[in-house]
Scaffold this motif. Structure first.
Motif, short mmCIF file in Angstrom:
data_model
loop_
_atom_site.label_atom_id
_atom_site.label_comp_id
_atom_site.label_asym_id
_atom_site.label_seq_id
_atom_site.Cartn_x
_atom_site.Cartn_y
_atom_site.Cartn_z
N GLN A 229 0.83 -1.20 0.00
CA GLN A 229 0.00 0.00 0.00
C GLN A 229 0.86 1.25 0.00
O GLN A 229 0.53 2.23 -0.66
CB GLN A 229 -0.94 -0.02 1.21
N ARG B 219 2.18 1.68 -3.55
CA ARG B 219 1.14 2.19 -4.44
C ARG B 219 0.91 3.68 -4.20
O ARG B 219 0.75 4.45 -5.15
CB ARG B 219 -0.17 1.42 -4.23
N ALA B 220 0.90 4.08 -2.93
CA ALA B 220 0.70 5.50 -2.62
C ALA B 220 1.83 6.34 -3.18
O ALA B 220 1.61 7.45 -3.68
CB ALA B 220 0.58 5.68 -1.11
N LEU C 96 1.25 6.70 -6.88
CA LEU C 96 0.15 7.62 -7.15
C LEU C 96 0.58 9.07 -6.93
O LEU C 96 0.19 9.96 -7.71
CB LEU C 96 -1.05 7.29 -6.27
N ASP C 97 1.37 9.31 -5.90
CA ASP C 97 1.87 10.67 -5.66
C ASP C 97 2.74 11.14 -6.83
O ASP C 97 2.64 12.28 -7.28
CB ASP C 97 2.67 10.71 -4.36
N GLU D 299 -6.90 5.83 -11.32
CA GLU D 299 -6.68 5.64 -9.88
C GLU D 299 -6.28 6.96 -9.22
O GLU D 299 -6.73 7.28 -8.12
CB GLU D 299 -5.61 4.59 -9.67
N VAL D 300 -5.42 7.72 -9.89
CA VAL D 300 -5.01 9.02 -9.36
C VAL D 300 -6.21 9.95 -9.23
O VAL D 300 -6.41 10.61 -8.21
CB VAL D 300 -3.93 9.65 -10.27
N ARG E 66 -8.68 8.84 -6.37
CA ARG E 66 -8.24 8.76 -4.97
C ARG E 66 -8.84 9.88 -4.13
O ARG E 66 -9.40 9.65 -3.06
CB ARG E 66 -6.71 8.79 -4.89
N ARG E 67 -8.75 11.12 -4.59
CA ARG E 67 -9.29 12.23 -3.82
C ARG E 67 -10.82 12.17 -3.78
O ARG E 67 -11.45 12.50 -2.77
CB ARG E 67 -8.82 13.57 -4.39
N ARG F 283 -12.61 9.53 -3.66
CA ARG F 283 -13.00 8.54 -2.65
C ARG F 283 -12.86 9.12 -1.25
O ARG F 283 -13.66 8.82 -0.36
CB ARG F 283 -12.16 7.28 -2.79
N GLU F 284 -11.84 9.94 -1.04
CA GLU F 284 -11.68 10.58 0.27
C GLU F 284 -12.86 11.52 0.54
O GLU F 284 -13.46 11.49 1.62
CB GLU F 284 -10.37 11.37 0.31
N HIS G 73 -5.47 11.52 4.27
CA HIS G 73 -4.20 10.82 4.38
C HIS G 73 -3.51 11.16 5.69
O HIS G 73 -2.72 10.39 6.21
CB HIS G 73 -3.27 11.20 3.23
#
Length: 228
Positions: free
Chosen positions: A20, A23-24, A27-28, A71-72, A75-76, A78-79, A217
Motif C-alpha cells: 500500500q 502504491r501510494a 500515485l503521488d 486511480e489518481v 483517490r481524492r 473517494r476521500e 491521508h
C-alpha cells in the motif's frame, strides 16, 4: 461471525502494508507528473523514476498508464466521498452543500491536485481520452446530487426559493472549475473559499464558519456539520 465496532469507539486505521505504501508513492509521483505535463506527455518510465522504482516494479502494481490515471483521479474523490456521498442531498441539503465550501478551502492547500484536475479535465473533452468517461460520469453525478440539494432547499423556504435547481447546480460547478483555473494562475489574488461563501450567501445560506475539509491521508475522517 464478524467483530462489531461500537459507534462510540471508532476503529483505529490499520497501518498501511508495504504494498500500500508503494502504491501510494506511485500515485503521488503520477499525480505530480500528470498535473505538470498532462497525460500524454508522461510515460510509465517517467513515473517509475519519480517514484524511485523500476518500470517492472511499477507494472506489478498498475497494469498500465490509463489505469494509473483513473486511480489518481479517483483517490481524492473517494476521500471526499467519505462525507459528501453519505449525506443525502434530499434530507440534508445544507450539510451536503456546506461540505463544498470546506473542500474549496482544502483545495487551496493542494495545488498539485487542483492542477491535475484542471489539466486532465480539459484534455478529457476528447472522447478518445482515457479519462473522458470518468469526467462525464463525475459531472453527471455531481449535477444530479446538487440539483436534488437545491430542489430540497427551495421547497423548504417560504415562499419557495426563486431559482431553477438544475441551472443553479450547473452554475455552481462552473464557478468551482473557473475559480480553480483563476487560482492556479494567480493564487494570491483569488480566494476560492470566499467566493463559494458569497455564492451561497446569495441563496440565503451562511457557510462562513465552515472549516477546511481535511486531508484524510493525514487526519481523522471528518464528521459532517449540522446546521439548525
Amino acid at each position: 461471525m464478524t467483530d462489531q465496532i461500537s459507534p462510540t469507539e471508532p476503529a483505529k486505521p490499520a497501518k498501511p502494508t508495504k504494498g500500500q505504501r508503494t502504491r501510494a508513492r506511485v500515485l503521488d509521483a503520477a499525480a505530480e507528473l500528470f498535473s505538470g505535463s498532462g497525460f500524454h506527455a508522461v510515460s510509465l518510465r517517467d513515473i517509475a523514476a519519480r517514484a524511485g522504482m523500476t518500470h517492472a516494479g511499477l507494472l506489478h502494481h498498475f497494469p498500465g498508464k490509463e489505469a494509473l490515471l483513473i486511480e489518481v483521479l479517483g483517490r481524492r474523490d473517494r476521500e471526499d466521498a467519505h462525507v459528501i456521498f453519505r449525506l443525502d442531498p434530499d434530507t440534508e441539503p445544507r450539510d451536503f452543500l456546506a461540505q463544498l465550501v470546506g473542500i474549496a478551502h482544502r483545495n487551496m492547500n493542494t495545488p498539485g491536485l487542483v492542477g491535475l484536475h484542471a489539466k486532465i479535465s480539459a484534455e478529457a473533452a476528447d472522447p478518445e481520452h482515457p479519462a473522458h468517461r470518468y469526467f462525464v460520469e463525475r459531472y453527471r453525478l455531481l449535477r444530479d446530487r446538487l440539483t436534488r440539494a437545491f430542489a430540497a432547499l427551495a421547497a423548504r423556504t417560504d415562499p419557495p426559493g426563486d431559482y431553477d435547481p438544475a441551472l443553479t447546480a450547473q452554475m455552481l460547478l462552473a464557478q468551482m472549475d473557473g475559480l480553480q483555473t483563476q487560482w492556479l494562475l494567480e493564487p494570491d489574488a483569488v480566494d476560492m473559499r470566499a467566493a463559494m461563501v458569497a455564492f451561497f450567501a446569495r441563496l440565503g445560506l451562511d457557510f462562513s464558519d465552515v472549516p477546511a475539509f481535511p486531508n484524510l491521508h493525514s487526519g481523522a475522517p471528518p464528521e459532517p456539520p449540522h446546521h439548525p
